[in-house]
Design an enzyme around this catalytic site. Structure first.
Site, PDB file in Angstrom:
ATOM      1  N   LEU A 215       0.808  -1.217   0.000  1.00 37.54           N
ATOM      2  CA  LEU A 215       0.000   0.000   0.000  1.00 37.54           C
ATOM      3  C   LEU A 215       0.849   1.277   0.000  1.00 37.54           C
ATOM      4  CD1 LEU A 215      -3.023   0.458  -0.132  1.00 37.54           C
ATOM      5  CD2 LEU A 215      -3.058   0.636   2.363  1.00 37.54           C
ATOM      6  N   ILE A 218       1.735   2.986  -3.526  1.00 42.98           N
ATOM      7  CA  ILE A 218       0.847   3.933  -4.205  1.00 42.98           C
ATOM      8  C   ILE A 218       0.521   5.130  -3.318  1.00 42.98           C
ATOM      9  CG2 ILE A 218      -0.146   2.210  -5.728  1.00 42.98           C
ATOM     10  CD1 ILE A 218      -2.615   2.190  -3.899  1.00 42.98           C
ATOM     11  N   GLU A 219       0.751   4.997  -2.008  1.00 42.06           N
ATOM     12  CA  GLU A 219       0.522   6.129  -1.104  1.00 42.06           C
ATOM     13  C   GLU A 219       1.655   7.148  -1.216  1.00 42.06           C
ATOM     14  OE1 GLU A 219      -1.675   7.304   0.859  1.00 42.06           O
ATOM     15  OE2 GLU A 219      -3.169   5.729   1.057  1.00 42.06           O
ATOM     16  N   SER A 220       2.895   6.670  -1.094  1.00 43.08           N
ATOM     17  CA  SER A 220       4.036   7.583  -0.989  1.00 43.08           C
ATOM     18  C   SER A 220       5.232   7.184  -1.821  1.00 43.08           C
ATOM     19  CB  SER A 220       4.474   7.657   0.479  1.00 43.08           C
ATOM     20  OG  SER A 220       4.892   6.362   0.917  1.00 43.08           O
ATOM     21  N   TYR A 324      -7.650   4.695  -6.920  1.00 44.90           N
ATOM     22  CA  TYR A 324      -6.796   4.195  -5.843  1.00 44.90           C
ATOM     23  C   TYR A 324      -6.809   2.669  -5.763  1.00 44.90           C
ATOM     24  CZ  TYR A 324      -4.806   4.032  -1.106  1.00 44.90           C
ATOM     25  OH  TYR A 324      -4.023   3.779  -0.010  1.00 44.90           O
TER      26      TYR A 324
END
Length: 593
Positions: A215, A218-220, A324
């Site tokens: 995760l 794609i978050e950071s 997302y």
């Protein structure tokens, strides 16, 4: 239990939809019966003389018959009204139970209210019909709200992330492997080796799918200092408010959203909480991105079985959130098939290795690095949460390279104390006609450059009359005062509670709860007693000795007894260890206040 609840809720909705049709049918049949019985009545009287004589009685006799009918009808209305009032009482009890976090009792009370109105015959009385319909709507709405906000559990569990492949996911795969985001994906995948082993181990401890360890890509992009336009920060992109909810501290010295260890634990707690609400991992991921409130609002506009197909919900989400989930699923497809996409030659960086030592001295990382023979860059990488590379004055767990603990302890007295930079406070100024940045800067004793930087002004002379400007001003560092509350109450931690759940229930924050209860972290245990800020201490429950006894009479119900003694139904049930489904019988002894 869950399946029966879902079936019950579905039946409720169906019953609501069919309510109007049933009433129309009932009216139609009633009219038909009236028209059908009149000829029969006349035919019988044609051959039955006593009946003709009875019909020919005086007007006084007719008025007596009408009076008797009115009395019977009035008695029936009173009885129906009593049942509707009792159902309303159970609805209020359900609300009381729900506010106290007793989900099962709340649902039982609503079940009981619904079973009461099922057998009510309104006899075409418009007032009673309206009350029944209002109650039917209220019960179904509250059941939906309880499930939507707390316990929508369907086809997901902690170990099942459905990895599908559709046109949305294929588009993201192409973007990551052939399109403009290929370089971003490669850089992020390389950085993943630094943090992912720890994330995987924590997910396994929590019983969550290890696939969630991707995760942060794609978050950071696995960048601990990544900052979004919405001011979300760190590997897991926490905004300040959500960080506070899950115990991530933020002050002049540290911002724990940047710490990969602490933020990972907070993210896992958040994901578990979201899974308890939605049960479906695709919906959980969408909520993690845009917030559970936004997703719940979309859900409430859907049919009750919306979770049978997440991609129907997907069409109604904001554009960023809509992408997302496909981006995350695309990442899983790629990392499981690196060779297929020509990315199998990428080498990931090694995990961070360190030791931890407790330091109670406000020192700069530069001075510490110099004394233990390492670089400031390495110490900053190990302790990214330090905002100004300065340790707080109280006890702090500092991460240092392996084998340096004894050396640091021996050199600690030689390391100088470092003061934090002076804080900057912001004031606002509304631009007046004729003003320039230089005149405003002189007025507030700051610089044009500082004002331009704070307001993203590229040209020094480009300001518009009426616009509000942020004016940075240097000031002293002020410590927040310890909150003092006029009232506090006590709360005993139950199974399934978390600090965030308790904070939301009592309209407070996890930070306030931690300060008031002197908690070092957000961990709780069943039976733990917490102080709740801003709440009046609830009066101690009355002992059995201080209560009056009441012998149940024929026709009594918990609702009627509670009403007659001016006691809330929920309190009466609790005092007598009853549930909304409990039955009472004549001669039984109960306690009343």
């Amino acid at each position: 239990m869950i399946n029966s609840r879902i079936i019950f809720v579905s039946a409720l909705i169906l019953f609501l939809l069919c309510g109007c049709v049933q009433r129309l049918q009932k009216t139609s049949v009633h009219q038909h019966n009236n028209s059908a019985t009149k000829p029969t009545h006349k035919a019988e009287n044609a051959t039955n003389k006593p009946a003709i004589i009875n019909l020919a009685e005086t007007n006084h006799g007719k008025s007596e018959v009408k009076s008797d009918e009115h009395a019977v009808n009035n008695s029936g209305r009173i009885k129906v009204q009593s049942v509707l009032d009792e159902a309303l009482g159970f609805c209020q009890a359900a609300q009381d139970f729900w506010q106290k976090g007793e989900l099962e009792n709340a649902l039982e009370a609503l079940d009981q209210a619904y079973s009461l109105i099922l057998d009510v015959d309104t006899d075409d009385d418009p007032n009673l019909i309206q009350q029944k319909e209002d109650l039917r709507f209220m019960i179904s709405k509250r059941i939906l709200e309880i499930y939507a906000s707390r316990n929508i559990v369907v086809n997901g569990d902690h170990n099942a992330i459905p990895i599908v492949l559709n046109k949305y996911i294929k588009a993201e795969i192409d973007l990551f492997t052939k399109g403009g985001e290929k370089n971003f994906f490669i850089r992020s995948y390389k950085r993943s080796g630094r943090y992912r082993p720890f994330i995987v181990s924590e997910l396994k401890k929590a019983g969550l799918p290890v696939e969630l360890s991707w995760l942060p890509l794609i978050e950071s992009g696995f960048n601990v200092i990544a900052l979004s336009k919405a001011r979300a920060l760190g590997l897991w992109q926490f905004i300040p408010s959500t960080g506070y909810k899950f115990g991530l501290k933020r002050d002049i010295f540290i911002d724990e959203r940047i710490d990969p260890v602490k933020s990972t634990k907070a993210a896992i707690a958040y994901l578990k909480e979201l899974h308890n609400i939605f049960g479906d991992w695709n919906t959980v991921l969408a909520s993690y991105n845009c917030g559970e409130g936004r997703v719940l609002r979309v859900i409430r506009g859907q049919n009750i079985n919306y979770l049978d197909d997440f991609w129907d919900l997907y069409q109604r989400l904001p554009r960023e959130t809509a992408r997302y989930v496909p981006r995350f699923l695309a990442t899983l497809h790629i990392v499981k098939n690196l060779e297929k996409y020509g990315l199998d030659s990428i080498e990931t960086v090694s995990p961070l290795e360190y030791e931890t030592i407790s330091v109670s001295k406000q020192s700069h990382l530069k001075d510490i690095a110099k004394n233990i023979g390492t670089s400031e860059k390495i110490l900053k990488e190990l302790n990214p949460e330090l905002r100004y590379k300065i340790l707080p004055s109280d006890q702090y767990s500092l991460r240092i390279p392996p084998g340096k603990c004894e050396l640091l302890l021996s050199k600690l007295d030689e390391i100088p104390i470092c003061s934090p930079p002076r804080s900057t406070r912001i004031v606002y100024h509304k631009v007046r006609p004729g003003e320039t940045l230089s005149t405003i800067a002189r007025r507030y004793r700051t610089s044009v450059k500082s004002i331009a930087r704070s307001n993203n002004i590229r040209k020094n002379n480009l300001i518009i009359a009426g616009k509000r400007l942020k004016i940075p001003q240097k000031g002293t560092v002020s410590r927040a005062r310890e909150p003092k509350y006029k009232h506090t109450s006590k709360y005993i931690v139950k199974r399934g509670d978390s600090l965030w759940i308790i904070a939301r229930r009592f309209d407070t924050t996890t930070k306030k709860l931690q300060k008031l209860n002197k908690l070092l972290n957000t961990n709780l245990h069943i039976g733990q007693v917490l102080k709740i800020p801003g709440q009046k201490e609830s009066p101690a429950p009355a002992t059995k000795e201080s209560l009056r006894t009441y012998l149940v009479k024929r026709g009594d119900s918990p609702f009627r007894i509670a009403k007659n003694h001016n006691v809330p139904l929920e309190r009466f049930l609790r005092t007598n260890n009853l549930t909304p489904r409990s039955k009472i019988y004549p001669g039984q002894k109960v306690y009343v206040e």
